[in-house]
Design a protein around this motif. Structure first.
Motif, PDB file in Angstrom:
ATOM      1  N   UNK A 160     127.594  12.539  68.442  1.00 30.96           N
ATOM      2  CA  UNK A 160     126.795  11.468  69.031  1.00 30.96           C
ATOM      3  C   UNK A 160     127.042  11.448  70.532  1.00 30.96           C
ATOM      4  N   UNK A 161     126.004  11.686  71.303  1.00 29.05           N
ATOM      5  CA  UNK A 161     126.106  11.593  72.758  1.00 29.05           C
ATOM      6  C   UNK A 161     126.101  10.119  73.146  1.00 29.05           C
ATOM      7  N   UNK A 162     127.092   9.705  73.899  1.00 29.06           N
ATOM      8  CA  UNK A 162     127.172   8.303  74.344  1.00 29.06           C
ATOM      9  C   UNK A 162     126.073   8.028  75.362  1.00 29.06           C
ATOM     10  N   UNK A 163     125.286   6.978  75.084  1.00 23.15           N
ATOM     11  CA  UNK A 163     124.137   6.671  75.930  1.00 23.15           C
ATOM     12  C   UNK A 163     124.073   5.177  76.210  1.00 23.15           C
ATOM     13  N   UNK A 164     124.354   4.815  77.442  1.00 23.29           N
ATOM     14  CA  UNK A 164     124.206   3.420  77.848  1.00 23.29           C
ATOM     15  C   UNK A 164     122.756   2.988  77.623  1.00 23.29           C
ATOM     16  N   UNK A 165     122.586   1.845  76.991  1.00 26.02           N
ATOM     17  CA  UNK A 165     121.247   1.355  76.722  1.00 26.02           C
ATOM     18  C   UNK A 165     120.693   1.777  75.379  1.00 26.02           C
ATOM     19  N   UNK A 166     121.433   2.659  74.671  1.00 22.80           N
ATOM     20  CA  UNK A 166     120.993   3.108  73.353  1.00 22.80           C
ATOM     21  C   UNK A 166     122.047   2.826  72.282  1.00 22.80           C
ATOM     22  N   UNK A 167     123.194   3.493  72.395  1.00 19.07           N
ATOM     23  CA  UNK A 167     124.199   3.386  71.332  1.00 19.07           C
ATOM     24  C   UNK A 167     125.545   2.872  71.822  1.00 19.07           C
ATOM     25  N   UNK A 168     125.608   2.363  73.040  1.00 23.09           N
ATOM     26  CA  UNK A 168     126.887   1.953  73.623  1.00 23.09           C
ATOM     27  C   UNK A 168     127.563   0.841  72.844  1.00 23.09           C
ATOM     28  N   UNK A 169     126.773   0.042  72.110  1.00 18.67           N
ATOM     29  CA  UNK A 169     127.341  -1.078  71.360  1.00 18.67           C
ATOM     30  C   UNK A 169     127.379  -0.811  69.854  1.00 18.67           C
TER      31      UNK A 169
END
Length: 326
Positions: A160-169
């Motif tokens: 899983x690529x960490x993406x602010x605004x998508x999966x950060x939470x």
């Protein structure tokens, strides 16, 4: 022949072998407009791939990961798996896939010799998955992962690529998933590539944010294996699965580098974010050239740098991750 080693004492026993740069997903951070071939593809043929595997095996490689693009788009994907598994001295055969063919073919791939599977799934929420990948087959991908677990593959991972605004939470969602599943979740920091500077600035999230959350919840760093790469792996007694972090912007990330890459067109890449590649294909037409190929690999490592230059905003010559297999 002597094991591949660079000027800094790093030994390379792991080959990431791309067999196509084509992909049928449209991930925002990689191929947001879809795959667009430049002319007729000139991907390595099966005999050429066999010679690459043989040369690397004679130079100390013990693990081959078959990558893309999406490697299962190749009509001879099963034959490539079999060739890797039948290469003398190779101990581990793995692949990284978007998982769209996994449910149907996991058993056959295993029969051919595949032992480890990494599935790219940047969210475990179907709607977010579709927004990131441009593909609606989330349920099919998840069934594929379940099928691989049923078949007791040696290791199953979700990248899983960490993406602010998508999966950060979404850490709680991932943790809930591995509470009773023996799956490694591998969080990978978004890395800047040549075509995606603005996207990187908008969505990059440091892996240290997830790391801190894990430590606060009682997760413990696993001891590094002797031949471990740059991932930091964390375990918790209440969970069947593990969490791994790949943080290329962290200090000393490159110190444990143990892998080399060969592109689908036959170029050796010493770093994911390095030079335009060292040509190997002129030596792949005959078994007679394998000794010379091995010598070229050894000579090439003389020029490998101690570290990448991502910290300086230099993403090297890589236009996007699909071009050399991530």
């Amino acid at each position: 022949m002597q094991q591949l080693e660079d000027r800094f004492g790093r030994r390379f026993h792991y080959l990431r072998l791309s067999i196509t740069d084509a992909c049928n997903f449209k991930c925002e951070y990689c191929l947001p407009d879809g795959y667009k071939p430049e002319g007729k593809p000139r991907h390595l043929q099966l005999d050429e791939l066999r010679r690459v595997m043989t040369a690397f095996a004679h130079c100390g490689t013990r693990k081959i990961r078959i990558t893309g693009g999406e490697p299962s788009l190749r009509k001879d994907f099963e034959q490539v798996i079999e060739a890797a598994a039948n290469t003398p001295l190779i101990e581990t055969v793995a692949t990284t896939t978007n998982g769209y063919r996994l449910a149907e073919h996991a058993a056959e791939w295993q029969r051919r010799g595949l032992q480890q599977i990494n599935v790219s799934a940047d969210s475990l929420d179907g709607r977010d998955f579709e927004r990131i990948t441009g593909d609606s087959r989330f349920d099919l991908v998840m069934r594929g992962i379940d099928r691989a677990l049923e078949l007791d593959y040696r290791r199953v991972k979700i990248n899983a690529v960490l993406l602010k605004g998508h999966n950060a939470d979404q850490l709680p969602l991932f943790l809930n998933y591995i509470r009773d599943r023996k799956v490694d979740i591998r969080f990978i920091e978004l890395m800047e590539t040549g075509l995606h500077h603005d996207y990187f600035k908008q969505h990059h999230l440091a892996g240290a944010v997830i790391q801190q959350q894990l430590l606060q919840q009682g997760w413990q760093l696993d001891p590094a294996d002797k031949d471990a790469g740059p991932a930091l792996n964390y375990s918790h007694p209440d969970y069947a699965g593990r969490i791994g972090l790949i943080m290329p912007y962290a200090k000393d990330f490159c110190a444990s580098c143990n892998r080399l890459r060969v592109s689908s067109t036959g170029k050796l890449h010493l770093c994911l974010f390095g030079e335009a590649g060292i040509e190997l294909r002129d030596l792949l037409g005959s078994d007679n050239h394998i000794p010379e190929l091995q010598q070229r690999l050894h000579r090439a490592l003389i020029s490998k740098h101690e570290t990448h230059h991502l910290h300086d905003g230099d993403a090297g010559a890589t236009p996007h991750l699909a071009s050399i297999g991530g």
